[in-house]
Design a protein around this motif. Structure first.
Motif, short mmCIF file in Angstrom:
data_model
loop_
_atom_site.label_atom_id
_atom_site.label_comp_id
_atom_site.label_asym_id
_atom_site.label_seq_id
_atom_site.Cartn_x
_atom_site.Cartn_y
_atom_site.Cartn_z
N LYS A 13 -26.64 8.38 -15.05
CA LYS A 13 -28.26 7.68 -14.91
C LYS A 13 -28.59 7.74 -12.82
O LYS A 13 -28.76 8.25 -12.37
CB LYS A 13 -29.08 6.54 -15.44
N ARG A 14 -27.16 7.15 -12.40
CA ARG A 14 -26.77 7.14 -10.91
C ARG A 14 -27.01 8.02 -10.57
O ARG A 14 -27.10 8.73 -8.88
CB ARG A 14 -25.84 5.51 -10.81
N GLU A 15 -26.30 8.96 -10.97
CA GLU A 15 -25.79 10.83 -10.52
C GLU A 15 -27.34 11.31 -10.73
O GLU A 15 -27.00 11.93 -9.55
CB GLU A 15 -25.18 11.33 -11.29
N ASP A 16 -27.98 11.19 -11.29
CA ASP A 16 -29.26 12.08 -11.45
C ASP A 16 -30.36 11.40 -10.52
O ASP A 16 -30.80 12.58 -9.52
CB ASP A 16 -29.79 11.31 -12.27
N GLU A 17 -30.27 9.86 -10.36
CA GLU A 17 -30.95 9.53 -8.74
C GLU A 17 -29.88 10.31 -8.26
O GLU A 17 -31.15 10.29 -6.70
CB GLU A 17 -30.65 8.17 -9.14
N LEU A 18 -29.39 10.15 -7.64
CA LEU A 18 -28.44 10.44 -6.63
C LEU A 18 -28.92 11.85 -6.00
O LEU A 18 -29.21 12.45 -4.74
CB LEU A 18 -27.05 10.20 -6.13
N LEU A 19 -28.77 12.42 -7.34
CA LEU A 19 -28.80 13.89 -7.31
C LEU A 19 -30.18 14.52 -6.43
O LEU A 19 -30.72 14.69 -5.44
CB LEU A 19 -28.77 14.68 -7.89
N ARG A 20 -31.24 13.31 -7.36
CA ARG A 20 -33.24 13.58 -6.82
C ARG A 20 -33.26 13.17 -5.46
O ARG A 20 -33.83 13.61 -4.49
CB ARG A 20 -33.65 13.13 -7.98
N GLU A 21 -32.22 12.77 -5.13
CA GLU A 21 -32.43 11.73 -3.43
C GLU A 21 -31.88 12.64 -2.46
O GLU A 21 -32.93 12.69 -1.62
CB GLU A 21 -31.77 9.63 -3.24
N LEU A 22 -31.19 12.91 -3.09
CA LEU A 22 -29.88 13.83 -1.67
C LEU A 22 -31.40 15.04 -1.35
O LEU A 22 -31.45 15.81 -0.31
CB LEU A 22 -28.49 14.15 -2.63
N VAL A 23 -31.67 15.73 -2.61
CA VAL A 23 -32.84 16.79 -2.70
C VAL A 23 -33.86 16.47 -2.09
O VAL A 23 -33.82 17.24 -1.27
CB VAL A 23 -33.02 17.58 -4.27
N ASP A 24 -33.96 15.69 -1.97
CA ASP A 24 -35.79 14.97 -1.53
C ASP A 24 -35.53 14.61 0.08
O ASP A 24 -36.35 15.06 0.72
CB ASP A 24 -35.92 14.16 -1.78
N ALA A 25 -34.16 14.27 0.51
CA ALA A 25 -33.93 14.59 2.17
C ALA A 25 -33.41 15.85 2.25
O ALA A 25 -33.65 15.06 3.78
CB ALA A 25 -32.52 13.07 2.27
N GLY A 26 -33.21 16.47 1.76
CA GLY A 26 -32.76 17.76 2.72
C GLY A 26 -31.83 18.14 2.10
O GLY A 26 -30.68 18.73 3.34
N THR A 27 -31.04 17.33 1.80
CA THR A 27 -29.86 17.46 2.05
C THR A 27 -28.41 18.96 2.04
O THR A 27 -28.86 19.28 0.89
CB THR A 27 -28.94 16.19 1.09
N PRO A 28 -27.69 18.95 2.33
CA PRO A 28 -27.47 21.26 1.89
C PRO A 28 -26.93 20.96 0.58
O PRO A 28 -26.16 19.58 0.37
CB PRO A 28 -26.56 21.01 2.95
N VAL A 29 -27.22 21.90 0.38
CA VAL A 29 -26.30 22.14 -1.46
C VAL A 29 -24.63 21.22 -1.24
O VAL A 29 -24.12 20.56 -2.20
CB VAL A 29 -26.34 23.67 -1.82
N LYS A 30 -24.26 22.08 -0.41
CA LYS A 30 -22.40 21.93 0.01
C LYS A 30 -22.47 19.91 -0.20
O LYS A 30 -21.18 19.97 -0.43
CB LYS A 30 -22.22 22.50 0.93
#
Length: 75
Positions: A13-30
């Motif tokens: 669940k934490r990885e899912d949350e972190l993935l959402r946060e990073l995508v929302d923040a515009g973090t590069p895929v790499k």
């Protein structure tokens, strides 16, 4: 090799949350790949599964295609 080593590890669940946060923040895929220690295809599959916006998938697909053409890989 046994079946367990052939599969990717399960997402928490934490990885899912972190993935959402990073995508929302515009973090590069790499950077997301490195942070979560996951491949781009794993991120795309999980992102789709948890309902990330389609805009994100188009960006990651475009980057993957560009990388393949730069390296000469057609697979």
């Amino acid at each position: 090799m046994n079946e367990v080593t052939l599969r990717a590890s399960r997402w928490t669940k934490r990885e899912d949350e972190l993935l959402r946060e990073l995508v929302d923040a515009g973090t590069p895929v790499k950077s997301i790949c490195e942070t979560l220690n996951r491949s781009e295809p794993e991120l795309r599959r999980r992102g789709y599964y948890i309902g990330l916006p389609m805009k994100w998938f188009k960006q990651t697909a475009h980057l993957m295609l560009r990388r393949r053409s730069a390296t000469g890989n057609s697979s």
